[in-house]
Design an enzyme around this catalytic site. Sequence first.
Site, mmCIF file in Angstrom:
data_model
loop_
_atom_site.group_PDB
_atom_site.id
_atom_site.type_symbol
_atom_site.label_atom_id
_atom_site.label_comp_id
_atom_site.label_asym_id
_atom_site.label_seq_id
_atom_site.Cartn_x
_atom_site.Cartn_y
_atom_site.Cartn_z
ATOM 1 N N HIS A 78 40.795 39.799 37.821
ATOM 2 C CA HIS A 78 40.270 38.479 37.468
ATOM 3 C C HIS A 78 41.078 37.344 38.057
ATOM 4 O O HIS A 78 40.548 36.287 38.362
ATOM 5 C CB HIS A 78 40.094 38.358 35.959
ATOM 6 C CG HIS A 78 38.784 38.942 35.572
ATOM 7 N ND1 HIS A 78 37.617 38.234 35.699
ATOM 8 C CD2 HIS A 78 38.452 40.173 35.190
ATOM 9 C CE1 HIS A 78 36.622 39.008 35.383
ATOM 10 N NE2 HIS A 78 37.093 40.205 35.061
ATOM 11 N N GLU B 81 25.712 46.431 35.994
ATOM 12 C CA GLU B 81 27.128 46.678 36.290
ATOM 13 C C GLU B 81 27.581 48.034 35.783
ATOM 14 O O GLU B 81 28.729 48.411 35.932
ATOM 15 C CB GLU B 81 28.066 45.641 35.664
ATOM 16 C CG GLU B 81 27.492 44.338 35.306
ATOM 17 C CD GLU B 81 28.521 43.349 34.784
ATOM 18 O OE1 GLU B 81 29.458 43.019 35.506
ATOM 19 O OE2 GLU B 81 28.360 42.904 33.635
ATOM 20 N N ASP C 216 32.116 45.436 38.652
ATOM 21 C CA ASP C 216 32.121 46.460 37.609
ATOM 22 C C ASP C 216 31.312 47.688 38.007
ATOM 23 O O ASP C 216 31.689 48.805 37.681
ATOM 24 C CB ASP C 216 31.585 45.883 36.290
ATOM 25 C CG ASP C 216 32.671 45.114 35.552
ATOM 26 O OD1 ASP C 216 33.800 45.640 35.465
ATOM 27 O OD2 ASP C 216 32.416 44.000 35.088
ATOM 28 N N CYS D 221 26.056 39.340 42.466
ATOM 29 C CA CYS D 221 27.022 38.272 42.162
ATOM 30 C C CYS D 221 28.445 38.803 42.114
ATOM 31 O O CYS D 221 29.370 38.078 41.774
ATOM 32 C CB CYS D 221 26.677 37.557 40.865
ATOM 33 S SG CYS D 221 26.863 38.597 39.422
#
Length: 595
Positions: A198, A442, A466, A513
């Site tokens: 992240h 995901e 993911d 995305c």
Amino acid sequence: MSNKGPMRTIAGLATARGFAVGPAFIYRGDGEIPIPQYVVKPGREADELLRLKRALVETKGDLEKLISAVKEHTGGKDVRVFECHLMMLDDIVLVDETEKYIREDRINAETAVRRTANHARRQFAQMNDPYFRERVRDLDDVERRLLKALTGFAEDPTTELKVPSIVVADDLTPSETVRLPRDLVLGFATNGGSTTSHVALLSRAMGIPAVTGLGDITHRAIAGETLLLDGTNGAITIFPTASAIRDFSDLIERQRELVEDVATGAPAGTLKDGSDIPLYANIHPGVPVADIKAQGARGVGLYRSEYLWLNRELEPTEEEQFEAYSDAAKFAKTLGDRSTIAIRTLDIGGDKLVRGISSKEANPFLGNRSIRYLLSNPDVFKKQLRAILRASVFGKVGIMYPMVSCVEELQAAAKMFAQVTEQLDAEGIAYDRDLPVGAMIEVPSAAINADALAKYVKFFSIGTNDLIQYTMAADRGNEAVAHLYQPTNPAVLKLMKRTIAAAKRNGIYVSVCGESASDPIVGVLWAAMGVDFLSMSATYIPLMAKLLSRLTRADLDDYLKAVEAMGDGATAAEILAVCETWMRAHIPDLDNIVL
Ligand code: PEP
Ligand code: MG
């Protein structure tokens, strides 16, 4: 040239594209409070006890202030955890034990506090009751507050950054990353992390070059000394010579020209033959939106709402959320009349931990996260849906649910959604009645059963960060398994293909995305597979726009054919090599564009 050592270039992971030159700011992080350790001189024990007492009073005062602020905010709820912290500070056993260490062992107050906390932590950890095990976290918190009061340690070490610098850290949590003043951060260089963690996503979203996985850069770099950071190729140079600094500055200038060049062309995502795969931006609250527009974004394919929950003691109120989503909706409108913003509902859990919400789980990546958390906390979910729906009058807003794994979740979410709209109707509050609801794909089960899921939603947004992690069972943030994190693994490609085909069969739109959408090789492959648009950190839009502007739809078909010809038996590396060869053959100056 610096006299601190010879010039050295250290290889790391190319995490966020771009270059930076500047002094190193060594960030030690929230986690470490430097604790002085000394023996109290005979006869000075009373002074030390007084220091402890003052720190206890100060900490209690701070906590009491916090509790009344929380009470005001929530109407009395949610203060239990802080009251429990107060009780710990008043706990006779703990205070007595600390005082005893000071008096009898003549150690300073900080060391005594640490010793008491360690002792209590060991006791809590041995208990079978999960309630007591959870108290360890409270103890950590109380200890930290007390040590801060004793040492005068700055509440927020990010405020020590005063001049534009390259931030060098062991690793950065999302909260630390967003707290750093954006205009003073030239780049990030971290010991740990990976390209899909992240922190990596954040640096890309903020348009800040980053190199991660540098091992021991915090020890090798010297505060204030010049660094050259190459986020495109994943390298950092310490103690550069004057000529190395000059060459590097030329490179930065070339990149700037390239960005200008692509930003002034046709709408981002226009192919050579005029067909179109629009490029959207991934954003989160706090991202400088003017930059996104300048970089050519034509919509927002992912709004990471969870950033509203970070860095705070309390859950954001409906009004706070409404304000943020309204701003986002208005912003999306400025990108074009038909541009949309897909607001993702709270995606917490896994590596996205939110204070006060996230509970300790043995396996958080497979735990009560994302849509699962929302369905088990209907108040939080409905409040968010209500805020998004109310904001939908300001621009074209979509809602998407993260980490969907089965149709039951979409059924349950639809039920709660209907309850929220009924309530809004009853109150006469306006919202967009055609607001599209989508599912993020995901989790492998969602991709495998995409046909069934498609019946419940208006769009799919494929979260490859993911999806790859769960398909390959390789933690997206773990360097040790980075080699298994393979976007071009045939299993991943099959799931992508299956999801896109299911969307088309069911007449819904589909986009990607995940960060792979911005990868020069893989992002173009998703375009070739037929996604309706790609959404990425805005910094990457000019680059992807330039690449797509060199290709026709027929080229993309040919690209896909070349990849499909490899079959299931090919390795990810073999497929990637074919992709690279194809791209170089069709875009001869690829390396110049990608830099
Ligand atoms: C993804 O998983 O690809 C995604 C876009 O979501 P996040 O990175 O926020 O988990
Ligand atoms: Mg995700």
